[in-house]
Write an enzyme that holds these catalytic residues in place. Structure first.
Site, PDB file in Angstrom:
ATOM      1  N   HIS A 380     -12.924  12.946  33.322  1.00 33.35           N
ATOM      2  CA  HIS A 380     -13.731  12.637  34.509  1.00 33.35           C
ATOM      3  C   HIS A 380     -14.994  13.494  34.548  1.00 33.35           C
ATOM      4  O   HIS A 380     -16.106  12.970  34.722  1.00 33.35           O
ATOM      5  CB  HIS A 380     -12.902  12.876  35.773  1.00 33.35           C
ATOM      6  CG  HIS A 380     -13.622  12.553  37.040  1.00 33.35           C
ATOM      7  ND1 HIS A 380     -13.677  11.281  37.574  1.00 33.35           N
ATOM      8  CD2 HIS A 380     -14.346  13.334  37.886  1.00 33.35           C
ATOM      9  CE1 HIS A 380     -14.388  11.292  38.685  1.00 33.35           C
ATOM     10  NE2 HIS A 380     -14.810  12.532  38.898  1.00 33.35           N
ATOM     11  N   GLU A 381     -14.834  14.806  34.371  1.00 34.87           N
ATOM     12  CA  GLU A 381     -15.988  15.695  34.488  1.00 34.87           C
ATOM     13  C   GLU A 381     -17.008  15.442  33.384  1.00 34.87           C
ATOM     14  O   GLU A 381     -18.223  15.540  33.620  1.00 34.87           O
ATOM     15  CB  GLU A 381     -15.535  17.154  34.482  1.00 34.87           C
ATOM     16  CG  GLU A 381     -14.536  17.530  35.573  1.00 34.87           C
ATOM     17  CD  GLU A 381     -14.970  17.121  36.974  1.00 34.87           C
ATOM     18  OE1 GLU A 381     -16.190  17.033  37.220  1.00 34.87           O
ATOM     19  OE2 GLU A 381     -14.108  16.870  37.816  1.00 34.87           O
ATOM     20  N   HIS A 384     -19.336  12.680  34.273  1.00 26.95           N
ATOM     21  CA  HIS A 384     -20.418  13.038  35.194  1.00 26.95           C
ATOM     22  C   HIS A 384     -21.708  13.386  34.457  1.00 26.95           C
ATOM     23  O   HIS A 384     -22.791  13.309  35.039  1.00 26.95           O
ATOM     24  CB  HIS A 384     -20.006  14.239  36.040  1.00 26.95           C
ATOM     25  CG  HIS A 384     -19.178  13.886  37.232  1.00 26.95           C
ATOM     26  ND1 HIS A 384     -19.652  13.088  38.248  1.00 26.95           N
ATOM     27  CD2 HIS A 384     -17.908  14.229  37.579  1.00 26.95           C
ATOM     28  CE1 HIS A 384     -18.709  12.962  39.176  1.00 26.95           C
ATOM     29  NE2 HIS A 384     -17.650  13.642  38.794  1.00 26.95           N
ATOM     30  N   GLU A 403     -19.579   9.594  41.786  1.00 25.39           N
ATOM     31  CA  GLU A 403     -18.128   9.723  41.679  1.00 25.39           C
ATOM     32  C   GLU A 403     -17.471   8.390  41.323  1.00 25.39           C
ATOM     33  O   GLU A 403     -16.527   8.344  40.527  1.00 25.39           O
ATOM     34  CB  GLU A 403     -17.540  10.253  42.997  1.00 25.39           C
ATOM     35  CG  GLU A 403     -17.978  11.652  43.368  1.00 25.39           C
ATOM     36  CD  GLU A 403     -17.462  12.725  42.409  1.00 25.39           C
ATOM     37  OE1 GLU A 403     -16.707  12.390  41.475  1.00 25.39           O
ATOM     38  OE2 GLU A 403     -17.813  13.901  42.600  1.00 25.39           O
ATOM     39  N   TYR A 464     -14.856   7.833  45.295  1.00 27.21           N
ATOM     40  CA  TYR A 464     -14.279   7.717  43.969  1.00 27.21           C
ATOM     41  C   TYR A 464     -13.737   6.311  43.711  1.00 27.21           C
ATOM     42  O   TYR A 464     -14.005   5.706  42.678  1.00 27.21           O
ATOM     43  CB  TYR A 464     -13.135   8.715  43.790  1.00 27.21           C
ATOM     44  CG  TYR A 464     -13.540  10.160  43.738  1.00 27.21           C
ATOM     45  CD1 TYR A 464     -13.475  10.875  42.551  1.00 27.21           C
ATOM     46  CD2 TYR A 464     -13.968  10.837  44.872  1.00 27.21           C
ATOM     47  CE1 TYR A 464     -13.824  12.223  42.491  1.00 27.21           C
ATOM     48  CE2 TYR A 464     -14.324  12.178  44.832  1.00 27.21           C
ATOM     49  CZ  TYR A 464     -14.249  12.865  43.630  1.00 27.21           C
ATOM     50  OH  TYR A 464     -14.601  14.193  43.591  1.00 27.21           O
TER      51      TYR A 464
END
Length: 640
Positions: A380-381, A384, A403, A464
């Site tokens: 996930h990170e 980004h 998100e 999200y």
């Protein structure tokens, strides 16, 4: 009388000229405003900071060259002083007292005299040597003292001289900071024993764009920043390993796992500190973490990118981090193929000890969990980097764009890692969470500022989950191939440009040819929901008439599948009139009939199947499950 009449005639002619010229001028100005070229500000930072690891205080100097590329003359500028949020009585502290579902990491459970358990803000309990602060002194603009005023986490600067359009100025300042006991994201000595998680630690210039200043106080979450080049020198005890944004200079003098293969690094015997010099080009943030017990691995990723891994030397978790490394090579390659090439030559996964948060060229994340847990966080990170640190939409105003799109690409990547066990619809859990939010009655429009949701859970699901559904449902609306092409074009057209919600919508329109204004408005600006149902299935002279109804306010095109008793099936597609678009057949091997379009204002719609009712086994609205219909009990009709 004749002279008077002549005067009025000439006056009338002149007035017509004036009015005509005024209209021409208005038209020209309007056209100019609509065709004004894109611009953004630029900020180049030079910082030198010295960290005292005994009292967790640091001193620094900052030089910032600011370029005003706007058409505005700026008389003030604003800086973020994020560490000031970690003080009793701050806005962040106040929010923890009044929000119904405070972040569990930021509160303690305390028993009252009557035996009842209450939640107490951890910020409220911080002692003077545990709080965070950032104090500014000696602020100058081009060598001339400027007036400053601190208001919570914002520094307001009244400039010594205005910054004219298309001009540069240089700001210099000194700063004293204290690293707070970690409450959230930034801080010291967290639950996983990481000593220094240095995110949002320096005086950071606020963003000024076509909407004006974005000097948001640090209350809850999310950031917005100005792109620039960072030149940062950090002096710290030589036993600490640092990981973070930017490329380390003179790595063979620093060591700590950065040195070239075969190089042995030695330090002067009397040396107690090292000065680490990092350069981070074209980023809008600079973050670092430091600990004496970091293991530092470097793995070669796609396109010759170095993937750095910093994690605590812990027997229980080391094996998980080692397994994580080749998986993140695959994930980065997937993101490159699906969205666009990662533009830097380095990315670092750093055990920071508090959830996961994206920063420039790195992430700080939990490190003591299961492999599945740290894989999900790291995936996930890393995502980004594309949506927040390269595209960089305003995640305070539009958190769903960052998100949500990151969640979409994360779920897609994790599904891809499953190989032969891939799910047909990897977003099922997101749809269920969205339905739960709708049924709770606590949903707020996605136009709500990230800080101003009534509760944390609705914020999370809206940003999200519903943000992710914007793209997965768009696959239903215009087709997966069009969404794939939209993502690539969106990234290519808007990287390093701070796109807005309209930009992703217009990109999808350009790619597909569909009109999607209705989609952006209803899904992100209202609480309208989707609800279609099969109202009736009736015999009609040897044929079958199917009657449908629109119950929810939000319009949608309709995919409908008919399964027959002989084991065959076919699909029917009902275009949405306001789209002026026919979606490509998502299943080319299956017969599909395109019916007349359905106008939104018509609540009912019917069509005829050229077979009798007894030959039909089941009729299903949206067999893909990608349309977020909030009441699906009426989406399936089984003939008994």
């Amino acid at each position: 009388m004749e002279e008077f009449a002549l005067f009025h005639f000439l006056l009338h002619i002149n007035m017509r000229k004036i009015i005509l010229l005024s209209f021409l001028s208005l038209g020209f100005n309007s056209a100019f405003a609509q065709s004004a070229p894109y611009w953004q500000q630029h900020a180049d930072y030079k910082m030198e900071v010295s960290m005292d690891v005994k009292n967790y205080q640091y001193k620094g100097k900052q030089e910032l060259v600011y370029t005003n590329n706007s058409s505005d003359t700026l008389k003030k500028v604003f800086y973020h002083l994020f560490p000031n949020a970690f003080q009793p009585g701050s806005e962040m502290d106040a929010r923890l007292h009044f929000i119904k579902d405070p972040d569990g990491r930021m509160v303690n459970k305390v028993k009252q005299a009557d035996g009842k358990e209450v939640k107490q803000s951890r910020i409220e309990t911080l002692k003077p040597n545990e709080i965070g602060y950032l104090k500014i002194a000696n602020f100058k603009q081009d060598g001339v003292t400027a007036q400053t005023r601190v208001s919570g986490t914002i520094l307001e600067v009244t400039l010594a001289k205005p910054i004219l359009p298309n001009s540069k100025t240089t700001f210099t300042l000194d700063f004293d900071g204290q690293v707070p006991v970690q409450i959230r994201r930034s801080g010291r000595n967290n639950s996983e024993g990481v000593e220094l998680s240095m995110s949002q630690w320096y005086p950071k210039l606020a963003e000024f764009d076509f909407e004006g200043w974005h000097a948001d106080p640090y209350i809850a979450r999310e950031f917005h920043g100005v792109w620039g080049n960072f030149d940062v020198k950090i002096t710290i005890d030589k036993d600490y390993t640092i990981g973070g944004s930017g490329y380390l200079q003179e790595k063979n003098s620093i060591g700590h796992g950065y040195q070239d293969a075969g190089v042995t690094v030695t330090y002067p015997k009397k040396a107690k500190t090292l000065t680490w010099h990092f350069i981070a080009p074209n980023v809008h943030d600079f973050t670092w973490a430091a600990d004496k017990e970091y293991t530092h691995d470097i793995v070669k990723g796609p396109n010759d990118v170095d993937l750095h891994f910093f994690y605590k030397n812990n027997e229980k978790t080391t094996a998980n981090w080692k397994q994580l490394e080749p998986l993140m090579v695959k994930v980065m390659d997937y993101y490159n193929q699906r969205v666009g090439a990662y533009p830097y030559k380095q990315y670092s996964f750093i055990q920071g000890g508090d959830g996961g948060m994206e920063y420039a060229m790195c992430t700080l994340m939990l490190g003591n969990g299961t492999l599945e847990g740290i894989l999900g966080t790291a995936t996930h990170e890393l995502g980004h980097s594309w949506f927040q640190h390269i595209l960089a939409s305003n995640e305070s105003k539009h958190p769903w764009m960052d998100e949500g799109f990151t969640t979409y690409i994360e779920d897609s990547a994790l599904n891809e890692l499953k190989g032969d066990k891939k799910e047909v619809n990897p977003f099922i859990g997101n749809y269920k969470a969205y339905y739960s939010l709708v049924n709770s009655g606590k949903e707020q429009p996605q136009t709500t500022h990230g800080d101003r949701y009534d509760e944390n859970r609705p914020y999370s699901i809206s940003s999200y989950v519903k943000g992710s559904l914007f793209l997965s449902q768009l696959e239903y609306v215009i087709g997966k191939e069009n969404v794939d092409a939209t993502l690539k074009r969106y990234f290519n057209d808007f990287k390093f440009k701070h796109p807005t919600p309209n930009d992703i919508k217009r990109t999808a329109e350009r790619v597909s040819g569909a009109e999607l204004d209705w989609y952006l408005i209803d899904w992100t600006q209202t609480l309208n929901t989707i609800d279609y149902g099969i109202k009736d299935v009736a015999d009609n002279a040897g044929k079958t008439t199917v009657s449908l109804e629109r119950i929810g306010r939000m319009p949608m095109p309709i995919d409908l599948k008919v399964d027959y008793t002989d084991g065959t099936s076919e699909t029917f597609y009902i275009p949405l009139r306001m789209m002026n678009f026919i979606k490509p057949n998502p299943n080319p091997n299956e017969k599909r009939t395109v019916l007349e379009d359905w106008a939104w204002a018509q609540q009912n719609y019917s069509f005829t199947i050229d077979k009798n009712k007894t030959s039909i086994k089941k009729i299903t609205i949206d067999p893909s499950g990608l349309m977020a219909d909030v009441k699906q009990t009426n989406n399936v009709f089984e003939v008994k």
